[in-house]
Structure formats: C-alpha cells, structure tokens
Design a protein around this motif. Structure first.
Motif, PDB file in Angstrom:
ATOM      1  N   ASP B  57      51.369 -43.771  13.223  1.00 13.48           N
ATOM      2  CA  ASP B  57      52.234 -44.260  11.900  1.00 13.48           C
ATOM      3  C   ASP B  57      51.005 -44.653  10.912  1.00 13.48           C
ATOM      4  N   GLU B  58      51.544 -44.931   9.789  1.00 10.65           N
ATOM      5  CA  GLU B  58      50.575 -45.178   8.879  1.00 10.65           C
ATOM      6  C   GLU B  58      50.750 -46.637   8.073  1.00 10.65           C
ATOM      7  N   ALA B  59      49.889 -47.472   7.818  1.00  9.86           N
ATOM      8  CA  ALA B  59      50.361 -48.762   7.138  1.00  9.86           C
ATOM      9  C   ALA B  59      50.558 -48.415   5.518  1.00  9.86           C
ATOM     10  N   ASN B  60      51.116 -49.373   4.976  1.00 13.03           N
ATOM     11  CA  ASN B  60      51.462 -49.197   3.478  1.00 13.03           C
ATOM     12  C   ASN B  60      50.293 -49.936   2.738  1.00 13.03           C
ATOM     13  N   GLU B  61      49.432 -50.894   3.507  1.00 12.00           N
ATOM     14  CA  GLU B  61      48.706 -51.581   2.725  1.00 12.00           C
ATOM     15  C   GLU B  61      47.613 -52.042   3.495  1.00 12.00           C
ATOM     16  N   GLY B  62      46.401 -52.251   3.429  1.00  9.17           N
ATOM     17  CA  GLY B  62      45.426 -52.904   4.240  1.00  9.17           C
ATOM     18  C   GLY B  62      44.496 -51.847   4.671  1.00  9.17           C
ATOM     19  N   SER B  63      43.492 -52.350   5.501  1.00  6.85           N
ATOM     20  CA  SER B  63      42.175 -51.308   5.931  1.00  6.85           C
ATOM     21  C   SER B  63      42.383 -51.573   7.561  1.00  6.85           C
ATOM     22  N   TYR B  64      41.875 -50.338   7.863  1.00 13.08           N
ATOM     23  CA  TYR B  64      41.763 -50.231   9.544  1.00 13.08           C
ATOM     24  C   TYR B  64      40.382 -49.549   9.568  1.00 13.08           C
ATOM     25  N   VAL B  65      39.587 -50.053  10.230  1.00 11.63           N
ATOM     26  CA  VAL B  65      38.127 -49.352  10.560  1.00 11.63           C
ATOM     27  C   VAL B  65      38.412 -49.493  12.430  1.00 11.63           C
ATOM     28  N   LEU B  66      38.169 -48.103  12.734  1.00  6.75           N
ATOM     29  CA  LEU B  66      37.835 -47.895  14.523  1.00  6.75           C
ATOM     30  C   LEU B  66      36.532 -47.651  14.639  1.00  6.75           C
ATOM     31  N   ASP B  67      35.716 -48.325  15.279  1.00 10.59           N
ATOM     32  CA  ASP B  67      34.263 -48.162  15.666  1.00 10.59           C
ATOM     33  C   ASP B  67      33.620 -47.624  14.563  1.00 10.59           C
ATOM     34  N   GLY B  68      33.739 -48.250  13.397  1.00  7.39           N
ATOM     35  CA  GLY B  68      33.061 -47.996  12.400  1.00  7.39           C
ATOM     36  C   GLY B  68      33.472 -46.669  11.350  1.00  7.39           C
ATOM     37  N   VAL B  69      34.473 -46.015  11.857  1.00  2.00           N
ATOM     38  CA  VAL B  69      35.278 -45.106  10.955  1.00  2.00           C
ATOM     39  C   VAL B  69      36.400 -45.680  10.391  1.00  2.00           C
ATOM     40  N   PRO B  70      36.161 -45.418   9.067  1.00  3.97           N
ATOM     41  CA  PRO B  70      37.402 -46.056   8.357  1.00  3.97           C
ATOM     42  C   PRO B  70      38.890 -44.933   8.552  1.00  3.97           C
ATOM     43  N   ILE B  71      39.779 -45.729   8.914  1.00  3.54           N
ATOM     44  CA  ILE B  71      40.966 -44.607   9.037  1.00  3.54           C
ATOM     45  C   ILE B  71      42.016 -44.836   7.948  1.00  3.54           C
ATOM     46  N   LYS B  72      41.771 -43.746   6.980  1.00  4.50           N
ATOM     47  CA  LYS B  72      42.761 -43.958   5.878  1.00  4.50           C
ATOM     48  C   LYS B  72      42.988 -42.401   5.287  1.00  4.50           C
ATOM     49  N   ASN B  73      44.135 -42.332   4.865  1.00  2.00           N
ATOM     50  CA  ASN B  73      44.530 -40.947   4.098  1.00  2.00           C
ATOM     51  C   ASN B  73      44.014 -39.948   4.994  1.00  2.00           C
ATOM     52  N   LEU B  74      44.463 -39.933   6.256  1.00  2.00           N
ATOM     53  CA  LEU B  74      44.245 -38.825   7.449  1.00  2.00           C
ATOM     54  C   LEU B  74      45.349 -37.793   6.974  1.00  2.00           C
ATOM     55  N   ASN B  75      45.006 -36.311   7.243  1.00  2.00           N
ATOM     56  CA  ASN B  75      45.901 -35.576   7.401  1.00  2.00           C
ATOM     57  C   ASN B  75      46.430 -35.437   8.801  1.00  2.00           C
ATOM     58  N   GLU B  76      47.404 -34.742   9.048  1.00  2.00           N
ATOM     59  CA  GLU B  76      47.829 -34.565  10.246  1.00  2.00           C
ATOM     60  C   GLU B  76      46.733 -34.050  11.450  1.00  2.00           C
ATOM     61  N   THR B  77      46.118 -33.155  10.964  1.00  2.00           N
ATOM     62  CA  THR B  77      45.298 -32.499  11.667  1.00  2.00           C
ATOM     63  C   THR B  77      43.908 -33.353  12.071  1.00  2.00           C
ATOM     64  N   LYS B  78      43.553 -34.149  11.023  1.00  2.00           N
ATOM     65  CA  LYS B  78      42.403 -34.919  11.456  1.00  2.00           C
ATOM     66  C   LYS B  78      43.008 -36.187  12.143  1.00  2.00           C
ATOM     67  N   ALA B  79      44.313 -36.680  11.968  1.00  2.00           N
ATOM     68  CA  ALA B  79      44.682 -37.592  12.865  1.00  2.00           C
ATOM     69  C   ALA B  79      44.728 -37.338  14.409  1.00  2.00           C
ATOM     70  N   ALA B  80      45.297 -35.962  14.460  1.00  2.00           N
ATOM     71  CA  ALA B  80      45.629 -35.365  15.925  1.00  2.00           C
ATOM     72  C   ALA B  80      44.053 -35.581  16.430  1.00  2.00           C
ATOM     73  N   GLN B  81      43.050 -35.173  15.690  1.00  2.00           N
ATOM     74  CA  GLN B  81      41.603 -35.026  16.264  1.00  2.00           C
ATOM     75  C   GLN B  81      41.061 -36.406  16.618  1.00  2.00           C
ATOM     76  N   TYR B  82      41.243 -37.446  15.749  1.00  2.00           N
ATOM     77  CA  TYR B  82      40.759 -38.862  15.981  1.00  2.00           C
ATOM     78  C   TYR B  82      41.488 -39.411  17.221  1.00  2.00           C
ATOM     79  N   ARG B  83      42.835 -38.932  17.227  1.00  2.00           N
ATOM     80  CA  ARG B  83      43.736 -39.375  18.519  1.00  2.00           C
ATOM     81  C   ARG B  83      43.228 -38.793  19.628  1.00  2.00           C
ATOM     82  N   ASN B  84      42.745 -37.662  19.733  1.00  2.00           N
ATOM     83  CA  ASN B  84      42.351 -37.026  20.974  1.00  2.00           C
ATOM     84  C   ASN B  84      40.813 -37.507  21.401  1.00  2.00           C
ATOM     85  N   LYS B  85      40.222 -37.755  20.188  1.00  2.00           N
ATOM     86  CA  LYS B  85      38.686 -38.230  20.513  1.00  2.00           C
ATOM     87  C   LYS B  85      38.590 -39.887  20.973  1.00  2.00           C
ATOM     88  N   PHE B  86      39.464 -40.602  20.071  1.00  2.00           N
ATOM     89  CA  PHE B  86      39.193 -41.952  20.307  1.00  2.00           C
ATOM     90  C   PHE B  86      40.250 -42.836  20.973  1.00  2.00           C
TER      91      PHE B  86
END
Ligand SMILES: Nc1ncnc2c1ncn2[C@@H]1O[C@H](COP(=O)(O)OP(=O)(O)OP(=O)(O)O)[C@@H](O)[C@H]1O
Ligand SMILES: [Mg+2]
Lengths: 416, 235
Positions: B57-86
C-alpha cells in the motif's frame, strides 16, 4: 517463458478443476471441428464439380452454327450455313492471342456404324487435328494419337476408346494394327485411349478419333467444318476475345452483326469462372460460420478464465506479495488461455481429420457420388487454423489477464 | 543508519465523500537486528502501517527509506521486485497456495527471483528443515495443522533472505502453545540477526519482542525497549 516451471504451473491450474477445463475446451474444440468439416465439405463439392470438367483446357470455347435470325444483305432469315477450313485460316490470321483453333467434324449414330469382324457397335466418330488432345485431354494407353503427317496424307487411321476395344475385340486380342470399318470405310487402328476423370461416364470411353482430312474425304464433307474448339493463350481469357471471333465469322458468312443466335457457342472459361466464384463463396461461408462458432468458443474460454481469475484473486495477491511482477501474472494467464485453446483446437483438428478420413473411406467403398469427391483440408488451412487458435487464445486471455492485475495487491490479499 | 526510517507518514482512506485519516504523522526508525512489536487497539492502524512498510500500500504523505533505498513513486513492477528482494511476509491467515506442496510454497519467492530449479528446491528444503518441517515437504497445506502452516509461511518468508520480516498477527489464529512455538522460531530468526516487525494485540506476544511501539488513533503514543521474554521457556 517456456520454462518447465511455467508449464508445471499451467498444468497444475488447469488440472485442479478437470470438469471445468473440459467444458471450457469443448467450445473451442467444437468451433474448429465445424470449421474443418465445413471446409472439407466445400472442398469435396469443389473436387466433385472439377472432376466433371475433367482435364479439359478451361480457357476454351466451342463454336458451331445455327440458322440465322435476321435477314441481311438480301439473304433470307432462317438461312443455314456452315463453317469451312477457310474460317480456321482466317481466325488464325486475324485474331491474336490464340493457342489452338481445332476444326472438328462428327458423326453420331444410334444404329451400329462400326464393324469389326462379327462385332459391331454404334459410336461417335470425330474428325480431328492432333491439337485436340491438348484441349480435351485423353490418355493414350497404347499406340499413338493422330499426328500432322496423318492429316497431310489423309491416312485412314483411327484411335479408339477402351470402351470400343471392350465391345469389338475378344479378350487378349491386340487392337493396334487391326482394321475397323466405319460407315463402310476401313480404318487402321493405331492407338487406344482412355479419358480420365470421367469414370462415371462410359460413353466418353466409346469414341473413335480419325484425322480431320481423312474424315472429310471418307464421309464427303469437302472443306466444311462441323464445329471448332478454340483455346486462347494463358493469361488471355477466351471470353475477352470471343466477340472478335464472332464478328469475323459473321462477316465471312454474311450474317447480320446484331444476329445473336446464328453463331452458337459454349464458353468453358465463363462457366468455369462462375463455378470458381461459387467455390469462393462456399469457402467464405465455411470460414464465416466456422469462425463464428469458434468465436463463441473463445468467448467461453474468456468467460471461464475470468471466473478462474476471480477465484484466484487471493492467490494472485499472495504471489504479488512474494514478488510476482504484473507482467509475470499476465503472462501466466495468457499462457493458460493460449495453451487451453491450442490443445482443444488441436483435438478438434484431429477429430475433424479422422471424420474426413472416415467419409473418404465410406466414399471409396460405396463408389463415386455425384458432385462430391474426396473431401480434404489443405495443410495451409490447418496451419491458418492454428494461427487463428493462438490469436484467439491471446484474445480470450487478454481481458482476464488484465482483470487479474487490476486489483491492488493489498486488496487481493484481503479477499476471502 | 537505520534499516527502516519513516518520517511524518500519513495515510487516509477515501470512502465516497468521507475520508478516514488512519495514520496521522508516524515517525520512527528501526535498526538492523531489532525485533519490534507494534501494538494498539483494533482499528488503530497497525495493519495499515505494516502494509505501507511492505509496499503493498502507499502512504499519502511522508518519506520511507528502507536500508538506504528511498521508497516512493514505485510502479507495480518495481514494487514487486523490492518486495521480493527486501521483504518477507507472514500473515495471520498463513496465505499458503493450497495446490502447492509445502516445499513448493517455500520455493515460490525464489522462483520470482529466477533462481534455477535445483538450487531453489535445495534452499526450500533447507528452510523447511530450519522450521522443523523437512518431513512435510511434499505435503499440501490442507494436510498441515495451523502451527505447521505458519511455520511453512515463515520458511517461505525467510527463503528469499530478506532484509526485513513483516508479520501481521502471526499468532492470531493459533492457540497459546503453538503461538509460543511460532514466537520461539521468530526469536531464533532474530537471534541470527534478522530485523523483524510483529503486529500483535496480545501483550504476552509483545513481551517476547525487544521493543514495543504503541499506536493509538494514528500516532505513536509509546515506544519502549523491553526485556525480552524467551518463548522457549514456555514451550
Ligand atoms: N481499504 C480500506 N478502506 C477503507 N478503510 C480502511 C481500509 N483498510 C483499513 N481501513 C480502516 O482503517 C482503520 C485502520 O485499519 P487497520 O486494518 O490498519 O487496523 P488494525 O490496527 O490493523 O486493526 P486490527 O487490530 O483489527 O487488525 C480502520 O478503521 C479500518 O476500518
Ligand atoms: Mg490488523
């Protein structure tokens, strides 16, 4: 894309609900079966009708005379006239684009007109040029056909049909070199023929061909010509030049240019084109109906896939949480649909082929049937059917695949 | 440097003309190797927070950084990749695929990593062994008990060797004995150095973590380190 795991997944999904898979497959199976059978039936009809045309050169017309229907240049209405060998020369000289112009004479009889020893029979006798064999083909089974020297020297030779041999000769007698008496004149037999594609018609095997010149002399035709077989060169339809030939003939025989009936003719090319367009229409109908049935099958597949996707929403959500990309999900659904379509379609093709094989077998056993002969489906048709199947499988899978990834992963996971 | 850094996170749900403000500015960070319990009453936004952390799911506001990788404006393909890896997910309702065997379920994230078949199978067995279910590898989920299913799900979450494990009420559907077994497993995984977030509303489960974050009405009202209770003592 064609990894073992993909296939395993596809098989797993399709085999979890056998009954539904079979039901889905049936629509496509049925569609392609109908398509194949319709096309084969059309082809059978086409083969049957083509066989009736035989091997005849189809760019040919026959021209004969009838009585005039208009008075012209002081000549009365209802006058009879005859073509002559001069006309043949004139046609050659003045009309370009012709391949053969064969004058013909003919005697037919219902009384026996041919005698050999103690046997006799009634046959059609033709006076012909060597070229006629290219226009109305026959197969020489022994000896030879008429040659130019026969014409030049007006040799009294004859080429007789297998039917004639059966009638007039005892088993085992060699006809070549023997003599037959035609209307009181002796002819030496130099050849025996058979006409192919006319198995149903016994009369076609019971004809006698003699040189045109010998015929004219023996039966007092002078330079008269009974009728003509005119073939145009390939790529130049006889239908396009025939009016020029008629005009020439009318001029030479002082017939009113607008006399439509005096010159009789039969245009094989025109007839054949008409039949060809009929074949075209039949093929069109076969494709039309077949494809419609197929489409309903494809819509069936699409519908079921849509339900399957709906049922698997949660599973798809789980897969996406674990890292399945939307493309991978889409590909999975598309491949399932294409696979299902192709398998059931192949099955339809096989059953269709068996059905056609069966029909051919029965036809072989029961002998020839009018207007129907060896229904077949061309390999090209099978290949295009496969292409149609793949495309329709893609179409069938497209909407379900889209709906599978339309739901957000979080919502997909939340469904029960 | 934290494993998870979130700043001023807001999330609201739009329902017709009303909007429901669920997360109202969350700030917190998680260091590598932490075992964090997220608590709070029903409807306080625990799952919402976890789903945002899980990129489901996506936040409306605010920032989220996972292990140094900023998580924002992900398309679904990228998100799937991140979920899989991280990330590895553990759900309350296990979420195993019911027509696949335990081993196949565990191997699924590896399949999406395009790991060769053989390697995948070996790895799946290794993780099943870690959760004590090697003998059950070929069994379907329907042949397993609830606790066993959750252990398969944990093995699956671990298989991809993620940076963070996210567990939403992992013991919610289990009795207390099996709950402790599952928590014992989670503690062991944490002992090995993995970062884990556990959503729960059971205090005894929360006490088995190293830190408890309390949510109330969309904000963090309490965030404290606790002395970890070892689940093994109760098994
Ligand atoms: N997709 C959604 N659309 C609208 N409202 C939602 C949606 N998801 C959650 N909510 C609302 O957001 C609020 C927080 O939900 P959330 O699931 O995060 O709570 P929770 O803390 O996990 O509760 P529980 O302990 O019951 O699981 C609730 O009021 C819920 O009704
Ligand atoms: Mg919740």
């Amino acid at each position: 894309m064609f990894s073992r795991d993909r296939w395993k997944e596809i098989i797993e999904v399709l085999t979890t609900n056998w009954f539904r898979t079979l039901l889905t497959a049936f629509g496509v199976f049925w569609g392609i079966l109908i398509l194949i059978i319709l096309l084969a039936a059309g082809k059978g009809l086409e083969n049957g009708i083509r066989a009736d045309f035989g091997d005849i050169a189809t760019n040919t017309m026959f021209v004969w005379t009838r009585s005039t229907t208009k008075a012209y240049q002081g000549l009365p209405i209802g006058r009879r006239f005859s073509y002559t060998t001069d006309d043949v020369a004139a046609i050659w000289a003045e009309i370009p684009g012709l391949r053969f112009v064969s004058p013909r004479n003919q005697i037919g009889s219902s009384e026996p007109n041919v005698i050999r020893g103690v046997n006799k029979g009634a046959y059609n006798i033709y006076g012909d040029y060597p070229e006629i064999i290219r226009q109305d083909p026959l197969t020489i089974t022994s000896g030879r056909f008429i040659n130019p020297l026969d014409i030049q020297e007006s040799r009294k030779i004859a080429v007789i049909g297998q039917g004639v041999v059966q009638d007039l000769y005892e088993e085992g007698t060699e006809p070549i070199g023997s003599f037959v008496t035609i209307q009181g004149v002796n002819f030496k037999v130099v050849g025996v023929y058979k006409k192919e594609g006319n198995e149903g018609n016994q009369n076609a095997q019971k004809e006698i061909y003699v040189p045109f010149s010998s015929f004219s002399k023996a039966f007092n035709r002078g330079n008269r010509v009974g009728w003509m077989a005119i073939t145009a060169q390939d790529g130049m339809p006889i239908t396009a030049i025939k009016e020029d030939i008629f005009s020439l003939l009318k001029k030479k025989h002082k017939i009113a240019p607008d006399d439509k009936r005096a010159v009789g003719h039969f245009d094989l090319y025109e007839e054949f084109s008409r039949v060809e367009s009929l074949f075209g229409a039949m093929r069109f109908i076969a494709f039309f109906v077949g494809i419609l049935v197929l489409i309903s099958g494809v819509i069936g597949v699409s519908n079921i896939m849509l339900i399957v996707v709906k049922e698997r929403t949660k599973e798809i959500g789980i897969r996406r949480a674990l890292g399945a990309s939307p493309f991978s999900i889409k590909l999975q659904i598309l491949m399932e649909s294409v696979f299902l379509t192709i398998i059931s379609g192949m099955f339809g093709i096989v059953v269709g082929a068996l059905f056609i094989y069966g029909i051919n077998y029965v036809l072989d056993l029961s002998g020839p049937v009018d207007m129907f002969m060896s229904p077949t489906v061309h390999v090209g048709v099978v290949i295009s059917a496969l292409v149609i199947l793949i495309v329709s499988g893609l179409f069938a899978g497209f909407i379900p695949a889209r709906s599978a990834i339309k739901v957000k992963p979080i919502e997909a996971l939340r469904t029960e | 440097m934290g494993m998870i850094e979130i700043k001023d996170l807001h999330k609201s749900y739009q329902m017709g003309s009303n909007s429901l403000h669920v997360l109202k500015g969350i700030n917190f960070s998680v260091a590598p190797g932490e075992l964090v319990a997220i608590m709070g009453s029903s409807g306080s936004g625990k799952s919402t927070l976890l789903n945002i952390l899980g990129m489901l799911d996506e936040a409306n506001e605010g920032s989220y950084v996972l292990d140094g990788v900023p998580i924002k404006n992900l398309n679904e393909t990228k998100a799937a990749q991140y979920r899989n890896k991280f990330l590895g997910f553990i759900f309350q309702s296990f979420n195993l695929i019911n027509y696949k065997s335990a081993a196949e379920n565990v191997a699924l994230p590896l399949y999406y990593q395009r790991m060769p078949r053989k390697e995948r199978q070996e790895k799946a067995l290794k993780y099943l062994e870690q959760v004590g279910l090697k003998e059950w590898a070929t069994h379907l989920p329907s042949e397993l008990s609830g606790g066993q299913k959750q252990r398969v799900a944990i093995a699956r979450a671990m298989a991809a060797e993620p940076k963070v494990l996210l567990a939403d009420e992992p013991t919610g559907a289990l009795d207390s004995k099996t709950s402790y077994e599952v928590m014992d497993l989670i503690q062991k995984i944490n002992d090995a150095g993995n970062t884990i977030l556990v959503v729960t509303h059971e205090p005894d489960i929360a006490d088995m973590c190293k830190r408890i974050v309390h949510l109330k009405d969309g904000v963090i009202v309490e965030d404290k380190k606790v002395k970890q209770v070892r689940a093994a003592d109760y098994v």
